[in-house]
Design an enzyme around this catalytic site. Structure first.
Site, PDB file in Angstrom:
ATOM      1  N   ARG A   1     -38.010  -0.470 -51.814  1.00  0.00           N
ATOM      2  CA  ARG A   1     -38.146  -1.811 -52.387  1.00  0.00           C
ATOM      3  C   ARG A   1     -36.803  -2.211 -52.995  1.00  0.00           C
ATOM      4  NH1 ARG A   1     -40.433  -3.692 -58.099  1.00  0.00           N
ATOM      5  NH2 ARG A   1     -39.943  -5.878 -57.769  1.00  0.00           N
TER       6      ARG A   1
ATOM      7  N   ASN B   1     -40.498 -10.946 -59.300  1.00  0.00           N
ATOM      8  CA  ASN B   1     -40.653  -9.711 -60.071  1.00  0.00           C
ATOM      9  C   ASN B   1     -40.913 -10.050 -61.537  1.00  0.00           C
ATOM     10  OD1 ASN B   1     -40.305  -6.705 -60.446  1.00  0.00           O
ATOM     11  ND2 ASN B   1     -38.812  -7.497 -61.920  1.00  0.00           N
TER      12      ASN B   1
ATOM     13  N   GLN C   1     -28.867  -5.045 -60.389  1.00  0.00           N
ATOM     14  CA  GLN C   1     -28.774  -3.743 -61.050  1.00  0.00           C
ATOM     15  C   GLN C   1     -27.958  -2.723 -60.261  1.00  0.00           C
ATOM     16  OE1 GLN C   1     -33.272  -3.826 -61.909  1.00  0.00           O
ATOM     17  NE2 GLN C   1     -32.436  -2.765 -63.680  1.00  0.00           N
TER      18      GLN C   1
ATOM     19  N   HIS D   1     -35.497 -11.212 -58.247  1.00  0.00           N
ATOM     20  CA  HIS D   1     -35.502 -10.204 -59.315  1.00  0.00           C
ATOM     21  C   HIS D   1     -34.454 -10.617 -60.346  1.00  0.00           C
ATOM     22  CE1 HIS D   1     -36.812  -5.817 -60.131  1.00  0.00           C
ATOM     23  NE2 HIS D   1     -36.179  -6.231 -61.219  1.00  0.00           N
TER      24      HIS D   1
HETATM   25  C1  BGC Z   1     -37.841  -4.257 -64.128  1.00  0.00           C
HETATM   26  C2  BGC Z   1     -36.665  -3.420 -63.717  1.00  0.00           C
HETATM   27  C3  BGC Z   1     -36.207  -2.576 -64.907  1.00  0.00           C
HETATM   28  C4  BGC Z   1     -37.332  -1.639 -65.233  1.00  0.00           C
HETATM   29  C5  BGC Z   1     -37.029  -0.627 -66.326  1.00  0.00           C
HETATM   30  C6  BGC Z   1     -38.824  -3.550 -65.013  1.00  0.00           C
HETATM   31  O1  BGC Z   1     -39.134  -4.379 -66.086  1.00  0.00           O
HETATM   32  O2  BGC Z   1     -38.437  -4.862 -63.021  1.00  0.00           O
HETATM   33  O3  BGC Z   1     -35.661  -4.253 -63.230  1.00  0.00           O
HETATM   34  O4  BGC Z   1     -35.019  -1.920 -64.685  1.00  0.00           O
HETATM   35  O5  BGC Z   1     -38.462  -2.369 -65.628  1.00  0.00           O
HETATM   36  O6  BGC Z   1     -36.869  -1.239 -67.551  1.00  0.00           O
END
Ligand code: BGC
Length: 480
Positions: free
Chosen positions: A75, A164, A18, A120
């Site tokens: 994190r 994650n 991201q 992730h």
């Molecule tokens: C995820 C993130 C995502 C966030 C907002 C979570 O599901 O771990 O990577 O950007 O939510 O949608």
């Protein structure tokens, strides 16, 4: 005015794909997200994460921002194909290792504790070509990868998060086409993935526990998307639907690890089993866990990693066969959901329903043997803007609800992390949806970062360790 307990550490979070960019820097190989983003129509606004925030180049500025906030932890995640370009541990990238060494060292030099997510969602494409999380061998590949990380960075990283949000990459990636790899083999693939990821996680935990913990003395666990599900009304049938939706949403992953008896939740086994028979399958579409596997998975997390955004209200009263694909995870839940009269956020899963935070924390306390809970994600998605008052009220109301859970329900929460440090690539929603408390200027080659009002607000909360409902953050123009 509410005081935040002294034992709570504050942090901000991000994830490699991201924010990093540098998708093909040095010997990094493509991940499944590099591939997925190129599929026409896969990303709503047609963007991708190929350069996004360019943190691969500008990580030092990220650290300046974290310092500005005054939080204790950061994190972030490690990109598997950046460290192991071949997917396997035969070849460890020198350049990739150097990048994460620099990041970790710079954080520590600035008094910020690294909290590291091992996975992730950016699986090396090569491993996907071999089936990815649907191939049972992934458990061994993942353990090998985790070993490399413990060996390279475990002298300095003391909190490891293996996976994650299992549901999100299993259900959205394998059971649907929302996330990479976009397999869309619903009702089958997400359950194969559920079993394999539990075994992969357990292997990585046992490895840490036996071989690394004695010298490195850290903690290791996973983080589960723990949004709340409840009945739309108080009618018993709705109440049960809400509870069963929670078993599918969270229990599928938490029950095998945190419950005393282990294994998948009873309601999930029962519902998928019955539906599979009705649908003519020779056996349940939910794979079995053997006695040995149940024992091997049980107890393999030193904390409950808790990601929370919103709540959904379930009922079976208006559910019909055919509402969802058959078979599918949603059809197995067998209910439809609404947000009642809450105002939907720009991205629906961050709709502000603060009371759900407390309920979800209490659910974890009651269903997962009262674990230590690290809140590793909580945040609000919008369409951008520096005066982000809606984000501030979201965060304030959710922290308030967390404090209720701590003070009234005695939930053992020890960390609170905002998602996200800065705007970034929001998966299938692309760059259009923003979760950051810092704004990124994507038109600028240098990706200038500017604190939004919420950054000033959070900084004040961290400094005073007080939730002050009357405090109005004043934004100043700062560039990072
Ligand atoms: C995820 C993130 C995502 C966030 C907002 C979570 O599901 O771990 O990577 O950007 O939510 O949608």
């Amino acid at each position: 005015m509410r005081k935040i307990p002294e034992n709570i550490k504050f942090g901000v979070a991000s994830a490699a794909y991201q924010i990093e960019g540098g998708w093909n820097a040095a010997d990094k190989s493509p991940s499944i997200w590099d591939t997925f983003c190129r599929k026409p129509g896969a990303i709503l606004d047609g963007t991708n994460g190929e350069d996004t925030c360019k943190s691969y180049e500008y990580y030092k500025r990220d650290i300046e921002m974290i310092k500005f906030l005054g939080v204790q932890i950061y994190r972030f995640s490690i990109s598997w194909p950046r460290i192991l370009p071949e997917g396997f541990s035969n070849k460890i990238s020198k350049v990739g290792t150097e990048y994460y060494n620099n990041l970790i060292n710079e954080l520590i030099a600035n008094g910020i504790e690294p909290v590291v997510t091992i996975y992730h969602w950016d699986l090396p494409q090569k491993l996907q070509d071999l089936g990815g999380w649907a191939n049972p061998e992934i458990a061994v590949w993942f353990e090998d990868y985790a070993r490399v990380l413990y060996e390279l960075f475990g002298d300095r990283v003391k909190t490891w998060i293996t996976l994650n949000e299992p549901k999100q990459f299993g259900v959205f990636g394998y059971g649907m086409s929302r996330f990479a790899p976009g397999l869309n083999i619903s009702g089958i693939a997400e359950y194969l993935v559920a079993k394999n990821l539990l075994l992969a996680h357990a292997r990585a935990w046992h490895l840490y526990d036996k071989e690394f913990r004695p010298s490195q003395k850290g903690i290791c666990g996973l983080t589960i998307a723990t949004d709340y599900r409840e009945g739309e009304t108080d009618f018993p049938e709705d109440v049960i639907t809400g509870q069963e939706a929670m078993d599918f949403e969270v229990g599928l992953y938490s029950h095998p690890i945190f419950s005393t008896e282990g294994g998948f939740p009873e309601s999930v086994i029962r519902r998928i089993g019955q539906k599979s028979v009705e649908q003519g399958y020779p056996r349940s579409r939910l794979p079995e866990l053997s006695k040995e596997e149940i024992e091997f998975i049980k107890g393999t997390s030193d904390f409950y990693g808790f990601n929370h955004y919103s709540t959904r209200f379930y009922t079976r009263s208006t559910y019909k066969e055919g509402t969802f694909p058959v078979p599918s995870y949603e059809d197995d839940i067998g209910g439809v959901f609404s947000l009642k009269d809450y105002k939907p956020a720009a991205i629906i899963h961050s709709t502000a329903i603060p009371a759900g935070m407390r309920k979800a924390l209490k659910w974890v306390k009651d269903n997962c043997n009262d674990p230590e809970i690290l809140i590793l994600e909580n945040g609000f998605g919008d369409l951008g803007g520096l005066e982000d008052v809606d984000r501030i009220s979201y965060l304030a109301d959710y922290i308030n609800s967390m404090l209720d859970a701590i003070e009234i329900d005695k939930c053992n929460v020890t960390m609170y992390t905002v998602w996200s440090l800065m705007d970034n690539f929001e998966w299938c929603s692309g760059l259009r949806i923003k979760f950051g408390i810092f704004e990124i200027n994507y038109d600028d080659e240098e990706r200038t970062r500017r604190p939004k009002s919420s950054a000033f607000w959070f900084r004040h909360l961290v400094a005073t360790r007080t939730l002050d409902h009357n405090y109005k953050a004043v934004r100043k123009e700062l560039l990072f």
